[in-house]
Design a protein around this motif. Structure first.
Motif, PDB file in Angstrom:
ATOM      1  N   PHE A   1       0.727  -1.250  -0.152  1.00  0.00           N
ATOM      2  CA  PHE A   1      -0.020  -0.077  -0.126  1.00  0.00           C
ATOM      3  C   PHE A   1       0.865   1.285   0.086  1.00  0.00           C
ATOM      4  CE2 PHE A   1      -2.711  -3.093   1.768  1.00  0.00           C
ATOM      5  CZ  PHE A   1      -3.802  -2.892   1.277  1.00  0.00           C
ATOM      6  N   THR A   2       1.985   0.975   0.241  1.00  0.00           N
ATOM      7  CA  THR A   2       2.929   2.420   0.326  1.00  0.00           C
ATOM      8  C   THR A   2       3.867   2.517  -0.825  1.00  0.00           C
ATOM      9  OG1 THR A   2       4.624   1.146   1.686  1.00  0.00           O
ATOM     10  CG2 THR A   2       3.076   2.186   2.871  1.00  0.00           C
ATOM     11  N   TYR A   3       3.713   1.754  -1.745  1.00  0.00           N
ATOM     12  CA  TYR A   3       4.216   1.705  -3.070  1.00  0.00           C
ATOM     13  C   TYR A   3       5.706   1.724  -2.897  1.00  0.00           C
ATOM     14  CZ  TYR A   3       4.184   2.540  -8.092  1.00  0.00           C
ATOM     15  OH  TYR A   3       4.158   2.476  -9.684  1.00  0.00           O
ATOM     16  N   ASP A   4       6.335   0.808  -2.350  1.00  0.00           N
ATOM     17  CA  ASP A   4       7.670   0.811  -2.148  1.00  0.00           C
ATOM     18  C   ASP A   4       8.513  -0.613  -2.492  1.00  0.00           C
ATOM     19  OD1 ASP A   4       7.107  -0.361   0.128  1.00  0.00           O
ATOM     20  OD2 ASP A   4       8.070   0.774   1.530  1.00  0.00           O
ATOM     21  N   GLY A   5       7.505  -1.520  -2.830  1.00  0.00           N
ATOM     22  CA  GLY A   5       8.058  -2.764  -3.303  1.00  0.00           C
ATOM     23  C   GLY A   5       8.144  -3.781  -1.831  1.00  0.00           C
ATOM     24  N   ARG A   6       7.747  -3.356  -0.746  1.00  0.00           N
ATOM     25  CA  ARG A   6       7.722  -3.971   0.433  1.00  0.00           C
ATOM     26  C   ARG A   6       6.224  -4.473   0.727  1.00  0.00           C
ATOM     27  NH1 ARG A   6      12.425  -6.616   2.377  1.00  0.00           N
ATOM     28  NH2 ARG A   6      14.119  -4.862   2.552  1.00  0.00           N
ATOM     29  N   THR A   7       6.106  -5.548   1.363  1.00  0.00           N
ATOM     30  CA  THR A   7       4.617  -5.932   1.706  1.00  0.00           C
ATOM     31  C   THR A   7       4.042  -5.250   2.889  1.00  0.00           C
ATOM     32  OG1 THR A   7       4.976  -8.155   0.569  1.00  0.00           O
ATOM     33  CG2 THR A   7       3.205  -8.040   2.106  1.00  0.00           C
TER      34      THR A   7
ATOM     35  N   ALA B   1      -9.845  -5.017  -1.787  1.00  0.00           N
ATOM     36  CA  ALA B   1      -8.733  -4.527  -2.086  1.00  0.00           C
ATOM     37  C   ALA B   1      -8.656  -4.407  -3.464  1.00  0.00           C
ATOM     38  CB  ALA B   1      -7.596  -5.112  -1.542  1.00  0.00           C
ATOM     39  N   LEU B   2      -8.418  -3.265  -4.334  1.00  0.00           N
ATOM     40  CA  LEU B   2      -8.497  -3.060  -5.892  1.00  0.00           C
ATOM     41  C   LEU B   2      -7.566  -2.152  -6.091  1.00  0.00           C
ATOM     42  CD1 LEU B   2     -11.618  -1.818  -6.932  1.00  0.00           C
ATOM     43  CD2 LEU B   2     -10.875  -1.060  -4.744  1.00  0.00           C
ATOM     44  N   ASP B   3      -7.491  -1.852  -7.377  1.00  0.00           N
ATOM     45  CA  ASP B   3      -6.915  -0.644  -7.874  1.00  0.00           C
ATOM     46  C   ASP B   3      -8.051  -0.018  -8.854  1.00  0.00           C
ATOM     47  OD1 ASP B   3      -5.197   1.110  -9.082  1.00  0.00           O
ATOM     48  OD2 ASP B   3      -4.199  -0.236 -10.504  1.00  0.00           O
ATOM     49  N   ALA B   4      -8.578   1.054  -8.344  1.00  0.00           N
ATOM     50  CA  ALA B   4      -9.545   1.702  -8.853  1.00  0.00           C
ATOM     51  C   ALA B   4      -9.249   2.892  -9.752  1.00  0.00           C
ATOM     52  CB  ALA B   4     -10.894   2.033  -7.882  1.00  0.00           C
ATOM     53  N   THR B   5      -7.913   3.572  -9.407  1.00  0.00           N
ATOM     54  CA  THR B   5      -7.403   4.702  -9.994  1.00  0.00           C
ATOM     55  C   THR B   5      -6.648   4.104 -11.261  1.00  0.00           C
ATOM     56  OG1 THR B   5      -5.718   4.756  -8.774  1.00  0.00           O
ATOM     57  CG2 THR B   5      -7.674   5.845  -7.868  1.00  0.00           C
ATOM     58  N   GLY B   6      -6.202   3.093 -11.237  1.00  0.00           N
ATOM     59  CA  GLY B   6      -5.244   2.652 -12.453  1.00  0.00           C
ATOM     60  C   GLY B   6      -3.808   2.992 -12.176  1.00  0.00           C
ATOM     61  N   GLN B   7      -3.557   3.466 -10.918  1.00  0.00           N
ATOM     62  CA  GLN B   7      -1.968   3.929 -10.748  1.00  0.00           C
ATOM     63  C   GLN B   7      -1.170   2.904 -10.138  1.00  0.00           C
ATOM     64  OE1 GLN B   7      -2.575   7.378  -8.222  1.00  0.00           O
ATOM     65  NE2 GLN B   7      -3.261   8.706  -9.773  1.00  0.00           N
ATOM     66  N   GLN B   8      -1.965   1.567  -9.739  1.00  0.00           N
ATOM     67  CA  GLN B   8      -1.268   0.340  -9.217  1.00  0.00           C
ATOM     68  C   GLN B   8      -0.738   0.741  -7.816  1.00  0.00           C
ATOM     69  OE1 GLN B   8       0.477  -1.287 -13.457  1.00  0.00           O
ATOM     70  NE2 GLN B   8       1.740  -0.248 -12.128  1.00  0.00           N
ATOM     71  N   ARG B   9      -1.547   1.540  -6.911  1.00  0.00           N
ATOM     72  CA  ARG B   9      -1.102   1.769  -5.801  1.00  0.00           C
ATOM     73  C   ARG B   9      -1.857   0.785  -4.605  1.00  0.00           C
ATOM     74  NH1 ARG B   9       2.202   6.007  -4.394  1.00  0.00           N
ATOM     75  NH2 ARG B   9       3.076   7.072  -5.940  1.00  0.00           N
ATOM     76  N   GLY B  10      -2.911   0.428  -4.888  1.00  0.00           N
ATOM     77  CA  GLY B  10      -3.679  -0.236  -3.816  1.00  0.00           C
ATOM     78  C   GLY B  10      -4.774   0.457  -3.274  1.00  0.00           C
TER      79      GLY B  10
ATOM     80  N   TRP C   1     -11.620   3.804  -0.944  1.00  0.00           N
ATOM     81  CA  TRP C   1     -10.316   4.502  -0.202  1.00  0.00           C
ATOM     82  C   TRP C   1      -9.239   4.661  -0.974  1.00  0.00           C
ATOM     83  CZ3 TRP C   1     -14.218   1.874   2.119  1.00  0.00           C
ATOM     84  CH2 TRP C   1     -14.405   2.029   3.423  1.00  0.00           C
ATOM     85  N   LYS C   2      -9.098   5.932  -1.755  1.00  0.00           N
ATOM     86  CA  LYS C   2      -7.998   5.997  -2.859  1.00  0.00           C
ATOM     87  C   LYS C   2      -6.649   6.453  -2.106  1.00  0.00           C
ATOM     88  CE  LYS C   2      -8.647   9.898  -5.310  1.00  0.00           C
ATOM     89  NZ  LYS C   2      -9.221  11.064  -5.797  1.00  0.00           N
ATOM     90  N   ASN C   3      -5.775   5.791  -2.784  1.00  0.00           N
ATOM     91  CA  ASN C   3      -4.405   5.722  -1.979  1.00  0.00           C
ATOM     92  C   ASN C   3      -3.705   6.855  -2.664  1.00  0.00           C
ATOM     93  OD1 ASN C   3      -1.894   5.313  -1.300  1.00  0.00           O
ATOM     94  ND2 ASN C   3      -1.925   2.955  -1.590  1.00  0.00           N
TER      95      ASN C   3
ATOM     96  N   TRP D   1       9.435  -7.976  -4.640  1.00  0.00           N
ATOM     97  CA  TRP D   1       8.313  -9.244  -4.532  1.00  0.00           C
ATOM     98  C   TRP D   1       6.994  -8.843  -3.843  1.00  0.00           C
ATOM     99  CZ3 TRP D   1       9.596 -12.357  -8.396  1.00  0.00           C
ATOM    100  CH2 TRP D   1      10.749 -12.655  -8.792  1.00  0.00           C
ATOM    101  N   GLY D   2       7.406  -7.746  -2.791  1.00  0.00           N
ATOM    102  CA  GLY D   2       6.071  -7.456  -1.974  1.00  0.00           C
ATOM    103  C   GLY D   2       5.234  -6.676  -2.772  1.00  0.00           C
ATOM    104  N   GLY D   3       5.359  -6.152  -4.069  1.00  0.00           N
ATOM    105  CA  GLY D   3       4.512  -5.318  -4.848  1.00  0.00           C
ATOM    106  C   GLY D   3       3.483  -6.065  -5.826  1.00  0.00           C
ATOM    107  N   ALA D   4       3.067  -7.224  -5.337  1.00  0.00           N
ATOM    108  CA  ALA D   4       2.226  -8.180  -6.172  1.00  0.00           C
ATOM    109  C   ALA D   4       0.941  -7.251  -6.572  1.00  0.00           C
ATOM    110  CB  ALA D   4       1.907  -9.576  -5.735  1.00  0.00           C
ATOM    111  N   LEU D   5       0.637  -7.161  -7.999  1.00  0.00           N
ATOM    112  CA  LEU D   5      -0.631  -6.555  -8.203  1.00  0.00           C
ATOM    113  C   LEU D   5      -1.925  -7.353  -8.264  1.00  0.00           C
ATOM    114  CD1 LEU D   5      -1.514  -3.798  -9.318  1.00  0.00           C
ATOM    115  CD2 LEU D   5      -0.941  -4.562 -11.822  1.00  0.00           C
ATOM    116  N   GLY D   6      -2.479  -7.263  -7.240  1.00  0.00           N
ATOM    117  CA  GLY D   6      -4.034  -7.768  -7.456  1.00  0.00           C
ATOM    118  C   GLY D   6      -4.585  -7.344  -8.793  1.00  0.00           C
TER     119      GLY D   6
END
Length: 672
Positions: free
Chosen positions: A109-115, A160-169, A185-187, A524-529
């Protein structure tokens, strides 16, 4: 000459049987079948397995476990060298004493590649209290950060989804701050979320999530862009509705209504998979009324694949199996079909809706749909996974035998097999091009298991097979608590089929994340649902088959989906000609096409920008530990073959020299 022949015979034997060099790794399990391997380090865990994720960057799945008091989440890393989880947790997350954990979502959720870890918790007091959302970030050095409280939600779990298309969660649910209205809840930043509205273009009442619900972010119209499948409360008590909203490309937060309707009475949790191997996502669920349960598969009716038949060196359209009307070319798998349709509410089996009694496949009439022993009340969905790698997903269900003791269940693994030409089960609907029926796999250790309350599928140790994860009631004295004993069943059944594993990341980093204040790490923590995969392969008969798989489409109610997508390829003897990888980005085109993917490998895609041609792609061959050894063995074998050829050539030259000398000697003798 005889020595050379002996060496050549040895090389032939090694080539046919694969010489077992003593320094090569040996198979971990030599016996075939479903093998009990115990708790794999989780025997001291007094709680239940809630989610899978990548806590570190070693490419092996780690376990997220909730304790019996439902106040702590512990992360247990997988140790490849010991084939078990580390009994000592790598991180522990604790909620306040007045809260109880109901769901955990590992994601970046913080967009840094960590889970990071999103925890959903309810108050200990009864009543319609809000759902508390606590977000623990993971620092760039791999340690847990301080939690942040997000705006509260009502009882139905946010998706949990990507509604904005920015891949941030992002999250989608009912925000208490807006009177329970459906909000996203827009990230917007590293630890900042804003409540916003989705743009729903359609004349239907707003969806109110059912409690519980099995909504998903998944591609339903075939364009490789994740859509929304929402499970809503119906106008009648106990009756559910569904809504399918198609994501609009190039317009963030915007969806168009594609289909809506009612689910059959007594519908349980929904699962999603391409059940008939036609390149579309279907819906799997069960219905139970009175003393009888039925299994359902609602097939996704879309333009079929343009089939071609190959015989010898010739390839031409197969008009005998091609469905009437327009078809989808194998090189255009990610084209949307606006006329797609799901037949969800059929009362009788037909060509697009399979419905058959549970007892026909398992011998039991009742299905376990909820694990409600203790204070937990968790839905138990039908688990879908291709355990035999034939390309057709199979089903894992928990049934309740007749006259069962309290909590007693039976595990049934239902294998998808082709329907016979005449007869077959009720799932063999007439009119489908490839009807399937589901037959219980008997004669395994699963027959002796009792009191299992959850069954799921996961690839343990990344060995290319789907294994079983079982969570059972603890001994009789503890069977009223929330604790479950976790055990694993290793799938060591031999299959001459191939698989493919895929992982799409959120693009937070490229190959490595390089923070200024910490060591580098893999993202690897940035898996894109919601990522989607489509491809077409030729089967052993030369018929082209299409398949579609989604990556982590559901996150609510401990869905237990791993962050990767795993699918069997069947007994194909060729490369995957074109693999279509769809992300959740709203730009057009939002998918990448990979050519000539090697089977038995893992593909990692990093969408780093709007141009798919610039996305980073990586291919990991399986098994990775054997690659240097196989290369060395192949080099030694080539050297041995070269030596044999050299000796044969040397012997041939010597024989030629002897023949020449004999001929010269004969000429000289005749001259005398």
């Amino acid at each position: 000459m005889r020595v050379a022949q002996a060496w050549l015979a040895l090389v032939a034997v090694c080539a046919l049987r694969v010489c077992a060099w003593p320094w090569l790794p040996q198979r971990r399990f030599k016996e075939e079948g479903f093998l009990p391997v115990g708790s794999l380090g989780l025997d001291e865990v007094h709680g239940h397995l809630a989610a899978w994720g990548y806590w570190n960057d070693d490419r092996f799945l780690d376990a997220y476990v909730v304790d019996a008091t439902r106040q702590q989440v512990s992360v247990h890393e997988w140790m490849h060298s010991r084939f078990s989880f580390n009994a000592t947790p790598s991180a522990v997350f604790t909620v306040p004493a007045d809260l109880r954990i109901v769901n955990v979502v590992p994601a970046d959720f913080t967009y840094d590649g960590r889970t990071d870890l999103l925890v959903m918790a309810t108050p200990t007091t009864r009543g319609a209290a809000p759902l508390t959302l606590l977000l623990w970030p993971t620092n760039t050095d791999g340690t847990p950060g301080a939690p942040t409280t997000l705006p509260a939600s009502e009882a139905p779990h946010p998706l949990a989804l990507d509604a904005t298309g920015q891949q941030r969660g992002d999250l989608l649910g009912h925000a208490t701050a807006h009177g329970g209205a459906l909000r996203v809840w827009k990230n917007v930043a590293s630890m900042s979320f804003e409540l916003d509205e989705l743009v729903f273009r359609g004349d239907v009442p707003a969806c109110r999530f059912a409690e519980p619900h099995s909504s998903a972010q998944i591609d339903m119209n075939g364009d490789c862009l994740a859509d929304l499948f929402l499970v809503c409360e119906g106008p009648q008590a106990g009756r559910l509705n569904y809504q399918v909203w198609v994501a609009v490309p190039n317009e963030p937060l915007t969806y168009e209504l594609a289909q809506t309707g009612s689910l059959p009475p007594g519908t349980g949790p929904l699962s999603f998979a391409d059940m008939n191997r036609d390149g579309t996502i279907d819906v799997v669920f069960a219905t139970c009324e009175r003393a009888q349960c039925f299994l359902h598969i609602a097939y996704n009716e879309q333009r079929p694949l343009c089939l071609k038949e190959r015989r010898g060196m010739l390839t031409w359209p197969n008009h005998t199996t091609q469905a009437p009307g327009p078809c989808r070319d194998a090189l255009q798998l990610c084209e949307a079909d606006p006329a797609f349709r799901l037949h969800m509410d059929a009362d009788e089996p037909n060509a697009w809706h399979a419905r058959w009694p549970l007892s026909e496949s398992t011998g039991d009439a009742q299905l376990l749909l909820r694990d409600d022993i203790g204070t937990r009340d968790t839905p138990v969905p039908i688990r879908v996974g291709d355990w035999n790698l034939d390309g057709y997903p199979d089903l894992a269900v928990l049934t309740v035998p007749a006259h069962a003791r309290p909590g007693q269940t039976r595990v049934s693994l239902l294998e998808s097999v082709a329907c016979p030409r005449h007869g077959g089960s009720a799932s063999c609907a007439v009119g489908r091009a490839d009807p399937r029926q589901y037959v219980r796999v008997n004669g395994t250790l699963l027959d002796s298991l009792e009191y299992v309350r959850s069954v799921s599928l996961v690839d343990l140790d990344e060995d290319g097979t789907l294994d079983l994860v079982l969570q059972s009631l603890e001994p009789a004295s503890l069977r009223s608590s929330d604790a479950r004993s976790v055990s694993f069943v290793q799938n060591n059944v031999f299959h001459d089929s191939f698989f493919l594993k895929t992982l799409t990341l959120n693009g937070a980093c490229g190959a490595r994340c390089e923070p200024p204040d910490a060591p580098t790490y893999a993202p690897w923590g940035g898996a894109l649902g919601g990522a989607s995969y489509k491809f077409a392969v030729l089967d052993m008969n030369g018929v082209r088959r299409a398949q579609q798989v989604s990556q982590q489409p559901q996150t609510a109610y401990e869905a237990l989906h791993p962050p990767t997508a795993f699918f069997g390829l069947g007994r194909t003897n060729n490369y995957v000609e074109s693999l279509f990888v769809g992300s959740t980005r709203r730009e057009t085109p939002g998918y990448l096409v990979l050519e000539g993917v090697i089977p038995n490998s893992e593909v990692v895609i990093v969408p780093t920008g709007p141009d798919p041609a610039l996305w980073r792609r990586e291919l990991f061959l399986h098994p990775a530990d054997w690659i240097p050894l196989v290369t060395l063995t192949l080099s030694a074998l080539l050297a041995l073959l070269g030596a044999v050829v050299f000796m044969l050539d040397l012997n041939e030259k010597r024989e030629d020299e002897r023949e020449r000398q004999r001929a010269v000697h004969a000429i000289n003798f005749d001259a005398l």
